[in-house]
Design a protein around this motif. Structure first.
Motif, mmCIF file in Angstrom:
data_model
loop_
_atom_site.group_PDB
_atom_site.id
_atom_site.type_symbol
_atom_site.label_atom_id
_atom_site.label_comp_id
_atom_site.label_asym_id
_atom_site.label_seq_id
_atom_site.Cartn_x
_atom_site.Cartn_y
_atom_site.Cartn_z
ATOM 1 N N GLY A 59 -16.633 8.574 -31.404
ATOM 2 C CA GLY A 59 -17.397 9.729 -31.839
ATOM 3 C C GLY A 59 -18.882 9.429 -32.003
ATOM 4 N N GLU A 75 -23.175 14.220 -35.569
ATOM 5 C CA GLU A 75 -23.474 15.526 -34.967
ATOM 6 C C GLU A 75 -24.953 15.880 -34.995
ATOM 7 O OE1 GLU A 75 -21.281 18.946 -36.024
ATOM 8 O OE2 GLU A 75 -19.584 18.408 -34.760
ATOM 9 N N SER A 90 -18.341 16.470 -33.058
ATOM 10 C CA SER A 90 -17.922 15.083 -33.251
ATOM 11 C C SER A 90 -18.238 14.607 -34.654
ATOM 12 C CB SER A 90 -18.604 14.173 -32.225
ATOM 13 O OG SER A 90 -18.107 12.851 -32.323
ATOM 14 N N SER A 109 -14.358 12.937 -30.330
ATOM 15 C CA SER A 109 -15.298 13.970 -29.891
ATOM 16 C C SER A 109 -14.553 15.100 -29.202
ATOM 17 C CB SER A 109 -16.341 13.388 -28.931
ATOM 18 O OG SER A 109 -17.044 12.329 -29.536
#
Length: 426
Positions: free
Chosen positions: A359, A362, A406, A412
């Protein structure tokens, strides 16, 4: 010889004249705004009544409040009446405009057009663009004519609309359009040059790069036992760097090719297309013990080669950025298209690609789609940083959208929204 008037007499006369002027001004204003319908005037034969027909009142009130010039002409083309706006347009006192011929305000080059308008305007409503004179300046206007039946008989009503601002706006718009065309032409030339450069990069630059890779590999294979440990490490860095450079050159070429007008769209079964992509990753999927789950996907009108590249990039990233201690799990499925940027009457589909990888934060959700942007060190994760930029550009060319969600350490999700059908140019 009359005796000189005293100062007090002069003051009284002045006050009397001032009162008469104010009364005359009020009377004229009342007449023009329709506040009175008749006047009683002292004449040589006594008081005389002059009637202002109520039928004309609405007309008089209306034209005085207009932003356009309003003129009433008789059959000889003389101005019987006009509003204050027209007087200001021709830069003359209102009292001097009345009784003039309207063609007094028409430049010589427009006389024929005006005469045609005036002659035909008695039988049919007409409008033309023309210039009128204001002092020595020509003012672009639109003349709209129609006939009116007033108290004095049939008259011609002329509405004069000042087009100065409109013409200036049109000239500015034309100038901006010309500049835009020049910029578009320059941009097309620039794009062509960039494509030529990318072609050179993909062919001419790759040849010496292949030699660097080939001779480095030969040196490593044949003389690794003879080289000191430091030299072997340096050689491996040369090989790794040349491999990354070759990948970057290929990705740059792929990105630049998206500038061309490759708009061949065909109805495509995304299920079959994704299965083709997965065949390219069979060995990597086996090596990482990855699981790929695919739910039924729709048929969509797309450029097959480009959309194949989209799924290739996203699946490649899901495998690349997987956790070291956990097998990758990739899910691909159709979801409800919840995208406020798309109009409700536009049939769209949404495809969601989810992984359980490392991930990302964000706050970098927009940055990941930029050219050459990387959130991870190239020493650990290979790649050029172009893949997601290519992906977004392809989706944009398909009039779609791509979003990412994510969290660091929690995988993700990429959601692609695509129109089911592409609008082809007429």
């Amino acid at each position: 010889m009359k005796p000189a008037k005293t100062y007090e007499q002069l003051v009284q006369e002045n006050e009397a004249l001032q009162i008469q002027l104010e009364e005359a001004t009020e009377t004229i204003h009342a007449i023009r705004t329709g506040q009175v319908d008749a006047l009683v005037v002292q004449g040589k034969d006594g008081h005389e009544l002059y009637s202002l027909k109520t039928a004309d009142q609405t007309y008089r009130v209306f034209i005085e409040t207009m932003n356009e010039g309003a003129v009433t002409l008789n059959e000889e083309g003389l101005i019987l009446y006009c509003n204050s706006k027209f007087a200001s347009m021709v830069a003359m006192p209102l009292s001097k405009v009345i009784a003039l011929s309207f063609d007094t305000f028409i430049p010589a080059t427009y006389k024929d057009r005006y005469n045609s308008l005036f002659n035909e305007g008695w039988t049919v409503d007409r409008k033309i663009e023309i210039c009128i004179l204001s002092n020595d300046r020509e003012v672009p206007c639109q003349l709209s004519v129609t006939t009116l039946e007033l108290d004095g008989g049939i008259s011609m009503s002329v509405i004069v609309t000042d087009l100065t601002v409109q013409k200036a706006t049109q000239r500015l718009l034309k100038s901006n359009n010309e500049r835009l065309e020049e910029m578009n032409t320059a941009l097309e030339v620039s794009n062509h040059d960039l494509q030529q450069f990318a072609s050179v990069a993909s062919h001419d630059l790759q040849e010496p790069l292949r030699k660097i890779q080939m001779f480095s590999e030969l040196l490593k294979d044949r003389h690794i036992d003879e080289l000191p440990a430091d030299s072997v490490r340096y050689l491996e860095k040369i090989i790794d760097s040349s491999n990354r450079m070759r990948t970057m050159i290929i990705d740059i070429l792929s990105y630049s090719r998206l500038s061309t007008h490759s708009d061949t769209y065909v109805l495509t079964d995304l299920n079959a297309l994704v299965q083709e992509v997965l065949k390219d990753f069979e060995l990597r999927i086996q090596e990482k013990n990855a699981r790929v789950r695919i739910d039924p996907l729709p048929e969509v009108e797309v450029n097959q080669g480009q959309i194949r590249q989209v799924f290739h990039n996203l699946i490649s990233n899901a495998l690349k950025f997987s956790k070291a201690d956990e097998p990758p799990v990739i899910e691909i499925k159709a979801v409800d298209p919840v995208d406020p940027a798309n109009p409700e009457d536009e049939p769209v589909c949404a495809i969601q690609i989810t992984d359980n990888g490392i991930g990302f934060d964000e706050q970098y959700v927009e940055k990941i789609f930029s050219l050459f942007q990387r959130l991870n060190t190239k020493d650990i994760y290979e790649g050029s940083g172009i893949g997601l930029a290519v992906t977004k550009r392809i989706i944009d060319k398909h009039n779609g959208r791509i979003r990412a969600q994510s969290k660091e350490g929690m995988g993700s999700t990429f959601i692609i929204s695509l129109p089911l059908k592409q609008h082809k140019p007429a």
